[in-house]
Design a protein around this motif. Sequence first.
Motif, mmCIF file in Angstrom:
data_model
loop_
_atom_site.group_PDB
_atom_site.id
_atom_site.type_symbol
_atom_site.label_atom_id
_atom_site.label_comp_id
_atom_site.label_asym_id
_atom_site.label_seq_id
_atom_site.Cartn_x
_atom_site.Cartn_y
_atom_site.Cartn_z
ATOM 1 N N THR A 165 77.961 76.275 33.757
ATOM 2 C CA THR A 165 76.658 76.186 33.096
ATOM 3 C C THR A 165 76.739 75.570 31.711
ATOM 4 O OG1 THR A 165 76.808 78.451 32.212
ATOM 5 C CG2 THR A 165 75.801 78.176 34.393
ATOM 6 N N GLN A 166 77.877 74.967 31.384
ATOM 7 C CA GLN A 166 78.010 74.258 30.112
ATOM 8 C C GLN A 166 77.628 72.798 30.319
ATOM 9 O OE1 GLN A 166 78.713 76.055 27.297
ATOM 10 N NE2 GLN A 166 78.605 77.750 28.782
ATOM 11 N N ALA A 167 76.533 72.364 29.704
ATOM 12 C CA ALA A 167 76.030 71.010 29.921
ATOM 13 C C ALA A 167 76.805 69.995 29.089
ATOM 14 C CB ALA A 167 74.551 70.946 29.557
ATOM 15 N N GLY A 168 76.895 68.777 29.612
ATOM 16 C CA GLY A 168 77.478 67.669 28.871
ATOM 17 C C GLY A 168 76.407 66.973 28.050
ATOM 18 N N GLU A 169 76.650 65.708 27.695
ATOM 19 C CA GLU A 169 75.660 64.944 26.943
ATOM 20 C C GLU A 169 74.422 64.711 27.809
ATOM 21 O OE1 GLU A 169 77.273 61.360 25.411
ATOM 22 O OE2 GLU A 169 78.915 62.342 24.356
ATOM 23 N N ALA A 170 73.274 64.609 27.151
ATOM 24 C CA ALA A 170 72.021 64.400 27.873
ATOM 25 C C ALA A 170 72.036 63.059 28.602
ATOM 26 C CB ALA A 170 70.843 64.456 26.911
ATOM 27 N N CYS A 171 71.345 63.020 29.728
ATOM 28 C CA CYS A 171 71.272 61.781 30.502
ATOM 29 C C CYS A 171 70.263 60.819 29.885
ATOM 30 C CB CYS A 171 70.892 62.085 31.951
ATOM 31 S SG CYS A 171 69.167 62.610 32.175
ATOM 32 N N ASP A 172 70.260 59.594 30.360
ATOM 33 C CA ASP A 172 69.261 58.596 29.977
ATOM 34 C C ASP A 172 68.007 58.880 30.813
ATOM 35 O OD1 ASP A 172 67.639 56.359 29.713
ATOM 36 O OD2 ASP A 172 69.317 54.951 29.617
ATOM 37 N N ARG A 173 67.069 59.606 30.243
ATOM 38 C CA ARG A 173 65.909 60.053 31.009
ATOM 39 C C ARG A 173 65.038 58.892 31.488
ATOM 40 N NH1 ARG A 173 63.518 65.974 29.843
ATOM 41 N NH2 ARG A 173 65.509 67.064 29.766
ATOM 42 N N ALA A 174 64.892 57.884 30.650
ATOM 43 C CA ALA A 174 64.062 56.747 31.049
ATOM 44 C C ALA A 174 64.639 56.069 32.285
ATOM 45 C CB ALA A 174 63.944 55.755 29.895
ATOM 46 N N ALA A 175 65.963 55.881 32.292
ATOM 47 C CA ALA A 175 66.609 55.239 33.444
ATOM 48 C C ALA A 175 66.487 56.113 34.685
ATOM 49 C CB ALA A 175 68.079 54.966 33.129
ATOM 50 N N ALA A 176 66.654 57.434 34.516
ATOM 51 C CA ALA A 176 66.546 58.343 35.655
ATOM 52 C C ALA A 176 65.138 58.350 36.227
ATOM 53 C CB ALA A 176 66.958 59.755 35.240
ATOM 54 N N LEU A 177 64.140 58.302 35.357
ATOM 55 C CA LEU A 177 62.752 58.279 35.826
ATOM 56 C C LEU A 177 62.442 56.981 36.567
ATOM 57 C CD1 LEU A 177 60.987 59.885 32.736
ATOM 58 C CD2 LEU A 177 61.117 60.836 35.037
ATOM 59 N N ASP A 178 63.016 55.886 36.103
ATOM 60 C CA ASP A 178 62.841 54.609 36.808
ATOM 61 C C ASP A 178 63.431 54.688 38.214
ATOM 62 O OD1 ASP A 178 61.535 53.470 34.682
ATOM 63 O OD2 ASP A 178 63.278 52.390 33.903
ATOM 64 N N LEU A 179 64.618 55.281 38.318
ATOM 65 C CA LEU A 179 65.255 55.429 39.630
ATOM 66 C C LEU A 179 64.435 56.340 40.539
ATOM 67 C CD1 LEU A 179 68.995 55.728 38.577
ATOM 68 C CD2 LEU A 179 68.035 53.965 40.064
ATOM 69 N N LEU A 180 63.918 57.416 39.970
ATOM 70 C CA LEU A 180 63.093 58.342 40.749
ATOM 71 C C LEU A 180 61.890 57.620 41.344
ATOM 72 C CD1 LEU A 180 62.209 61.154 41.690
ATOM 73 C CD2 LEU A 180 61.291 61.563 39.402
ATOM 74 N N ALA A 181 61.210 56.821 40.536
ATOM 75 C CA ALA A 181 60.050 56.075 41.014
ATOM 76 C C ALA A 181 60.453 55.043 42.061
ATOM 77 C CB ALA A 181 59.351 55.400 39.838
ATOM 78 N N GLU A 182 61.592 54.391 41.830
ATOM 79 C CA GLU A 182 62.026 53.342 42.752
ATOM 80 C C GLU A 182 62.434 53.901 44.110
ATOM 81 O OE1 GLU A 182 65.073 49.515 42.883
ATOM 82 O OE2 GLU A 182 64.976 50.766 41.092
ATOM 83 N N VAL A 183 63.043 55.098 44.122
ATOM 84 C CA VAL A 183 63.408 55.728 45.395
ATOM 85 C C VAL A 183 62.164 55.904 46.261
ATOM 86 C CG1 VAL A 183 64.152 57.906 46.447
ATOM 87 C CG2 VAL A 183 65.507 56.875 44.631
#
Length: 340
Positions: A314-332
Amino acid sequence: MTAAFIAGVSGTSLTDDERRFFAETQPAGFIIFTRNVESREQLARLTSDVRAAVGRDDFLVLIDQEGGRVQRLRPPISRLLPPAAAYADCYRTDPSYAIGAAHAVARLTGEELREFGINMNCAPVVDLPVEGAHEIISDRAYGQDVAQVVALARAVGEGLMAAGVVPVIKHIPGHGRATADSHFALPVVSTPHEVLSKTDFAPFKELAAMPSAMTAHVVYSAIDADAPASTSKVMTERIIRGEIGFDGLLMSDDLSMKALKGPMRARAEAVIAAGSDVALHCNGDLDEMRAVAAGVPQLSGRAQKRFAAAIACTQAGEACDRAAALDLLAEVQVRRTRIG
């Protein structure tokens, strides 16, 4: 000390009786359902209140946030997520893209769950559905090919862990062949062991290093005709811990599902006796929860070590690139529509 069970609550806030129950029994975790969700602020307050009642840092807050049909948080609380089948559709034409998208969206999902104090997601589904099986799995699966399911499920599990959320692979050793929904009846699979080893069990074996898994309320009559995997010591020792080689935190599927029979305390005792580390009870009925608590031990030995290993995820690493992840989500979603 930590008791070997996970409980729910009845509504959107803790009652005084529930608060005392969590403080006195010290469960390993708490699971969230749609009945527990009203607003973003309310949900964060609920998880904080449960944690305060327990008073421990080593505490799991669970949810089923697979995407598609099984998604406890929905708009406006959280964004809609595609079902596993959307990634399977993309995988047919572009495996690398599908794997990358599954990882990125899972990581984004994990980071958003952490905002509510949630640190364990009952996903990914690793079941391998077959023609003629009950539709309970269907589009929750990442495909019907072992290598494809492994690749996509691994990406989801690793994406969640990158966000500090523990993935729970399910439903070990495989629910995809069941012809009944275990929420309402006990499925019986009569497929020969050697076939199961090459199909249903195979994805779980490849993903045996994942930190947690949920058992199936399914009878595999070629191996143990008398009990579902969740209450079968034979299935747990010989198949889940043995052949598959899973040595992470093992929890039962929900004890209140109709696949199981008998008093709730006896159900809890049965899953622990079979070899599960923790018993899962979801419906928030306080009397049933008390019975479950009375039927389980304190975590110790290997079970305690597996629990501690899950908590360590449950120890998180650095935050992800949210904008890129949201683009991928929409594209899927767009790609799935185009393919379909």
